[in-house]
Design a protein around this motif. Structure first.
Motif, mmCIF file in Angstrom:
data_model
loop_
_atom_site.group_PDB
_atom_site.id
_atom_site.type_symbol
_atom_site.label_atom_id
_atom_site.label_comp_id
_atom_site.label_asym_id
_atom_site.label_seq_id
_atom_site.Cartn_x
_atom_site.Cartn_y
_atom_site.Cartn_z
ATOM 1 N N LEU A 159 50.900 27.455 41.409
ATOM 2 C CA LEU A 159 52.204 27.036 40.881
ATOM 3 C C LEU A 159 53.309 27.256 41.910
ATOM 4 C CD1 LEU A 159 52.168 28.421 37.210
ATOM 5 C CD2 LEU A 159 51.915 26.034 37.931
ATOM 6 N N ALA A 160 53.287 28.430 42.535
ATOM 7 C CA ALA A 160 54.335 28.765 43.505
ATOM 8 C C ALA A 160 54.250 27.874 44.742
ATOM 9 C CB ALA A 160 54.226 30.234 43.897
ATOM 10 N N ARG A 161 53.024 27.588 45.186
ATOM 11 C CA ARG A 161 52.881 26.723 46.359
ATOM 12 C C ARG A 161 53.390 25.315 46.074
ATOM 13 N NH1 ARG A 161 46.811 28.728 48.197
ATOM 14 N NH2 ARG A 161 47.498 30.377 49.614
ATOM 15 N N LEU A 180 64.127 17.941 52.628
ATOM 16 C CA LEU A 180 63.966 17.064 53.788
ATOM 17 C C LEU A 180 64.174 15.590 53.455
ATOM 18 C CD1 LEU A 180 60.858 18.747 55.471
ATOM 19 C CD2 LEU A 180 63.282 19.056 56.002
ATOM 20 N N HIS A 181 64.344 15.255 52.188
ATOM 21 C CA HIS A 181 64.577 13.877 51.768
ATOM 22 C C HIS A 181 65.780 13.848 50.814
ATOM 23 C CE1 HIS A 181 60.329 14.128 52.944
ATOM 24 N NE2 HIS A 181 60.446 12.866 53.322
ATOM 25 N N PRO A 182 66.950 14.188 51.320
ATOM 26 C CA PRO A 182 68.123 14.376 50.444
ATOM 27 C C PRO A 182 68.594 13.119 49.734
ATOM 28 C CG PRO A 182 68.760 14.397 52.751
ATOM 29 C CD PRO A 182 67.268 14.431 52.733
ATOM 30 N N THR A 183 68.274 11.935 50.249
ATOM 31 C CA THR A 183 68.759 10.709 49.612
ATOM 32 C C THR A 183 67.708 10.072 48.706
ATOM 33 O OG1 THR A 183 68.064 9.345 51.507
ATOM 34 C CG2 THR A 183 70.317 10.255 51.536
ATOM 35 N N ALA A 184 66.514 10.607 48.686
ATOM 36 C CA ALA A 184 65.453 10.063 47.836
ATOM 37 C C ALA A 184 65.535 10.689 46.451
ATOM 38 C CB ALA A 184 64.085 10.346 48.457
ATOM 39 N N PRO A 185 65.001 10.005 45.426
ATOM 40 C CA PRO A 185 64.963 10.622 44.089
ATOM 41 C C PRO A 185 64.216 11.949 44.163
ATOM 42 C CG PRO A 185 64.404 8.295 43.966
ATOM 43 C CD PRO A 185 64.450 8.649 45.427
ATOM 44 N N PRO A 186 64.780 13.020 43.634
ATOM 45 C CA PRO A 186 64.129 14.332 43.761
ATOM 46 C C PRO A 186 62.821 14.409 42.983
ATOM 47 C CG PRO A 186 66.003 14.445 42.267
ATOM 48 C CD PRO A 186 66.043 13.091 42.892
ATOM 49 N N ARG A 187 61.900 15.153 43.521
ATOM 50 C CA ARG A 187 60.639 15.409 42.849
ATOM 51 C C ARG A 187 60.771 16.649 41.977
ATOM 52 N NH1 ARG A 187 56.242 14.481 47.812
ATOM 53 N NH2 ARG A 187 56.610 12.223 48.061
ATOM 54 N N CYS A 188 59.869 16.796 41.020
ATOM 55 C CA CYS A 188 59.880 17.956 40.121
ATOM 56 C C CYS A 188 58.533 18.652 40.185
ATOM 57 C CB CYS A 188 60.186 17.516 38.691
ATOM 58 S SG CYS A 188 60.498 18.887 37.548
ATOM 59 N N SER A 189 58.548 19.930 40.382
ATOM 60 C CA SER A 189 57.292 20.690 40.474
ATOM 61 C C SER A 189 56.599 20.755 39.121
ATOM 62 C CB SER A 189 57.571 22.106 40.970
ATOM 63 O OG SER A 189 58.321 22.832 40.006
ATOM 64 N N HIS A 190 55.343 21.148 39.147
ATOM 65 C CA HIS A 190 54.574 21.246 37.904
ATOM 66 C C HIS A 190 55.172 22.301 36.976
ATOM 67 C CE1 HIS A 190 51.197 20.886 35.221
ATOM 68 N NE2 HIS A 190 50.901 22.159 35.343
ATOM 69 N N VAL A 191 55.538 23.445 37.525
ATOM 70 C CA VAL A 191 56.067 24.511 36.668
ATOM 71 C C VAL A 191 57.422 24.112 36.086
ATOM 72 C CG1 VAL A 191 57.173 25.815 38.547
ATOM 73 C CG2 VAL A 191 56.468 26.987 36.467
ATOM 74 N N ALA A 192 58.255 23.449 36.874
ATOM 75 C CA ALA A 192 59.563 23.020 36.375
ATOM 76 C C ALA A 192 59.417 21.911 35.334
ATOM 77 C CB ALA A 192 60.439 22.551 37.528
ATOM 78 N N THR A 193 58.380 21.107 35.461
ATOM 79 C CA THR A 193 58.134 20.045 34.487
ATOM 80 C C THR A 193 57.720 20.628 33.142
ATOM 81 O OG1 THR A 193 57.487 18.469 36.214
ATOM 82 C CG2 THR A 193 56.749 18.001 33.969
#
Length: 303
Positions: free
Chosen positions: A181-183, A194-207
């Motif tokens: 989870l942490a990784r 590193l991709h500030p203008t792209a739609p942000p991704r969401c981690s599994h734990v945050a989801t």
């Protein structure tokens, strides 16, 4: 891995979980450096499963150490279904996909019922956490997220029943790997940076833990193990673990000593809810009294 008559073989090395990353730690790092593959099975895992065996047999730190080995995939399954998914995934990763990783999997030494996995849970088991169940309460005044792992998962499930008596609804999650989870969360954070203008991704734990529900995370390892995911959770986060030496006794007494039993999990949940203003503080005091918890006892890491 190695081949015999054209068949790929994966080695299994089984030992007390307490001994592996301490007594053969150099060999583990050497294997990692040589891109070895296989399974390390940490038997009789956790700090509260070996009552009467002595302190040197009680493991509260191996998963913390395992998380520092880059190509080690560490899992702490609570149920047979979770274990089956992890072993199948690991074998396919190392043999079919040729990944240069190895797996550290801790297993218990207690006899208890083995529930079936919820439908579709297997991918989340591999990612490190899945929703085990929801303990609904008619007209519930508050909701909390309970995270259990390994030997303490059943205490977490039981804590949800205790909380129901206080009119609290519980979302119950089984954490099969805090390190995975942490990784994933760290990789997601890095990608977004590193991709500030792209739609942000969401981690599994945050989801899974979207929103601001209080999160109580309990395991049979030191609190630092569960705390690795705290920065990636929006709600109030409380980690319960087995910090300290502990004493050889029954499992129930050890879990009370380390404050990872069902009563302490319930109290931690009520306290978190009280701090968020979801329940009155007097409820926490009433629960402490009802469960016979010694509020003046020294913390486990000081005894």
């Amino acid at each position: 891995s190695y081949s015999v008559h054209g068949t790929t073989m994966l080695p299994f090395y089984i030992y007390y979980s307490m001994f592996g990353f301490q007594r053969v730690g150099d060999l583990i790092w050497a294997a990692a450096d040589q891109r070895a593959r296989g399974f390390l099975i940490g038997a009789t895992a956790g700090r509260t499963t070996l009552g009467g065996e002595g302190l040197q047999h009680q493991d509260g730190s191996s998963h913390v150490v395992a998380a520092t080995v880059p190509n080690c995939r560490a899992y702490d399954p609570a149920f047979a279904g979770e274990l089956a998914v992890v072993l199948d995934h690991g074998a396919r990763a190392m043999v079919e996909r040729g990944e240069d990783v190895f797996y550290y999997v801790t297993v218990m030494n207690e006899n208890y019922e083995q529930p079936s996995l919820p439908a579709g849970a297997a991918p989340d088991v591999v990612k490190g956490m899945y929703r085990f169940a929801v303990r609904d309460v008619a007209g519930a005044g508050a909701t909390v997220a309970l995270l259990g792992a390994g030997a303490i998962m059943r205490e977490t499930i039981a804590a949800a029943e205790l909380l129901a008596a206080w009119n609290v609804r519980s979302e119950i999650y089984s954490v099969t790997s805090y390190s995975e989870l942490a990784r994933d969360a760290s990789e997601t954070e890095r990608w977004n940076r590193l991709h500030p203008t792209a739609p942000p991704r969401c981690s599994h734990v945050a989801t899974l833990l979207a929103g601001t529900l209080p999160v109580i995370a309990a395991s049979d390892y030191v609190r630092a193990h569960a705390q690795t995911i705290a920065p990636f959770v929006a709600g109030r986060f409380v980690a319960l673990g087995t910090d300290g030496f502990g004493r050889s006794d029954t499992r129930a007494v050890l879990r009370r000593f380390f404050e990872v039993d069902r009563q302490h999990i319930a109290v931690a949940a009520l306290q978190a809810l009280a701090l968020d203003g979801a329940v009155p503080a007097r409820i926490v005091a009433e629960a402490l009294d009802a469960y016979g918890i010694d509020v003046d006892a020294m913390p486990s890491w000081s005894r």
